[in-house]
Design a protein around this motif. Structure first.
Motif, PDB file in Angstrom:
ATOM      1  N   ARG A   8      27.820  76.067  30.409  1.00  0.00           N
ATOM      2  CA  ARG A   8      26.633  76.689  30.298  1.00  0.00           C
ATOM      3  C   ARG A   8      26.526  77.785  31.504  1.00  0.00           C
ATOM      4  NH1 ARG A   8      24.221  71.638  29.105  1.00  0.00           N
ATOM      5  NH2 ARG A   8      23.557  71.429  31.174  1.00  0.00           N
TER       6      ARG A   8
ATOM      7  N   LYS B 171      27.687  80.997  33.845  1.00  0.00           N
ATOM      8  CA  LYS B 171      28.219  82.267  33.558  1.00  0.00           C
ATOM      9  C   LYS B 171      29.803  82.178  33.834  1.00  0.00           C
ATOM     10  CE  LYS B 171      27.237  84.887  37.825  1.00  0.00           C
ATOM     11  NZ  LYS B 171      26.714  85.883  38.338  1.00  0.00           N
ATOM     12  N   PHE B 172      30.501  83.201  33.089  1.00  0.00           N
ATOM     13  CA  PHE B 172      31.782  83.279  33.328  1.00  0.00           C
ATOM     14  C   PHE B 172      32.264  83.688  34.910  1.00  0.00           C
ATOM     15  CE2 PHE B 172      35.838  86.076  33.956  1.00  0.00           C
ATOM     16  CZ  PHE B 172      36.870  85.094  33.251  1.00  0.00           C
ATOM     17  N   TYR B 173      33.200  83.012  35.253  1.00  0.00           N
ATOM     18  CA  TYR B 173      33.950  83.112  36.586  1.00  0.00           C
ATOM     19  C   TYR B 173      35.382  83.090  36.329  1.00  0.00           C
ATOM     20  CZ  TYR B 173      29.357  82.096  38.950  1.00  0.00           C
ATOM     21  OH  TYR B 173      28.338  82.143  39.244  1.00  0.00           O
TER      22      TYR B 173
ATOM     23  N   TYR C 146      37.292  79.812  35.185  1.00  0.00           N
ATOM     24  CA  TYR C 146      37.105  79.398  34.077  1.00  0.00           C
ATOM     25  C   TYR C 146      38.675  79.116  33.245  1.00  0.00           C
ATOM     26  CZ  TYR C 146      32.681  79.883  31.432  1.00  0.00           C
ATOM     27  OH  TYR C 146      31.352  79.530  31.321  1.00  0.00           O
TER      28      TYR C 146
ATOM     29  N   GLN D  97      37.189  85.698  27.147  1.00  0.00           N
ATOM     30  CA  GLN D  97      36.099  85.580  28.407  1.00  0.00           C
ATOM     31  C   GLN D  97      37.049  86.857  29.298  1.00  0.00           C
ATOM     32  OE1 GLN D  97      33.029  85.294  28.197  1.00  0.00           O
ATOM     33  NE2 GLN D  97      33.383  84.433  26.283  1.00  0.00           N
TER      34      GLN D  97
END
Length: 305
Positions: free
Chosen positions: A237, A239-241, A244, A294
């Motif tokens: 949940r 946000k993309f970092y 990932y 992503q």
């Protein structure tokens, strides 16, 4: 070009490793799937190489901090896995490249130990330390294909022993308040990788296996997998970092370990791991695909196209 290179995160080599491992995991479903994963892995690794060689001062500065340096071995781990892909075509060249990758891996390990273990500080400990400590077991996974089974066996014992050292350090650090910032907390997913990697390395490099040892390793791997799976409900949940990438190889190698564990137990009339082996495989494939997409979105945003 330099804008793109500067935007490449060090963690991307973890995605490359996940893709290479996924290709081997999907091999029973066709050579095409395997080589698609292998090619994508090589492309991602090449992007990482561009980062290192074209922006070396910036990359070198990053490697003075514990997380980037501890995940750097995923690049040499990837290269060792890719050597298996090219072994049928490249012959001895693949073997020489494998030895070079293994030597580079050991050098990175020594550098990491020198910088962050000898002058130990608890605040520098992260789950990514598992990579620096146990990643050596990839040698065990790949050594038989290179005709170096004895080296693989030695690497297994080294990584298996270091796993418990890393586990003690990481658990101690995680018991402290304010463990890590949100992007680095995603590296908790790495927890499921080390013992599963040991299982795959053990089955790869040892023809005679100790039943008790296999049961112990499977129990630890299962507990680690369940722990990370519960944590993942929260982590996805976020946000993309770039971190990932921690969702890729750990889940792939766990699926590989459960497949081997299922076959091992089935020979003894135990079908406990059969459903888990299937579910973990498709979860691993889905996670690698999700993280890859992503990353593509991330680079599209950076480059504004």
């Amino acid at each position: 070009m330099m804008k793109f290179v500067r935007s490449v995160p060090m963690a991307i080599c973890g995605l490359s490793l996940g893709l290479a491992a996924l290709g081997n995991l999907l091999q029973p479903y066709g050579a095409v799937l395997r080589y698609i994963c292998g090619v994508l892995s090589a492309v991602v690794l090449a992007v990482f190489a561009l980062k290192v060689f074209l922006d070396f001062p910036h990359a070198s500065a990053e490697l003075k901090t514990p997380v980037p340096l501890s995940v750097l071995p995923t690049s040499t781990m990837t290269l060792m896995l890719l050597c298996i892909y090219i072994r049928p075509f490249a012959g001895l060249a693949a073997v020489y490249l494998w030895y070079a990758a293994a030597a580079a891996h050991l050098c990175i390990m020594l550098l990491f130990f020198k910088r962050f273990v000898w002058g130990f500080k608890a605040a520098a400990v992260y789950p990514s330390w598992f990579v620096a400590f146990v990643g050596i077991v990839v040698i065990s996974v790949t050594a038989p294909a290179m005709g170096a089974r004895a080296i693989g066996q030695a690497a297994f014992f080294a990584g298996f022993g270091l796993y418990f050292v890393a586990l003690a350090l990481v658990l101690y650090r995680m018991s402290k308040p304010a463990f890590v910032l949100e992007p680095l907390r995603l590296t908790t997913a790495i927890f499921t990788a080390p013992m599963s990697l040991c299982i795959v390395g053990y089955f790869s490099s040892f023809e005679q296996r100790n039943e008790t040892l296999v049961f112990v390793m499977l129990a630890i791997a299962l507990a680690s997998y369940l722990y990370v799976s519960v944590k993942m409900l929260y982590m996805l949940r976020v946000k993309f970092y770039p971190t990932y990438a921690a969702f890729t190889f750990p889940f792939v190698i766990s699926a590989a370990a459960f497949r081997l564990g299922d076959a091992f137990l089935a020979e003894r009339g135990i079908a406990f791991f059969a459903p888990l082996a299937q579910v973990s495989l498709w979860l691993a494939a889905a996670l690698v695909a999700y993280v890859f997409v992503q990353y593509v979105k991330f680079f599209r945003f950076v480059l504004k196209f």
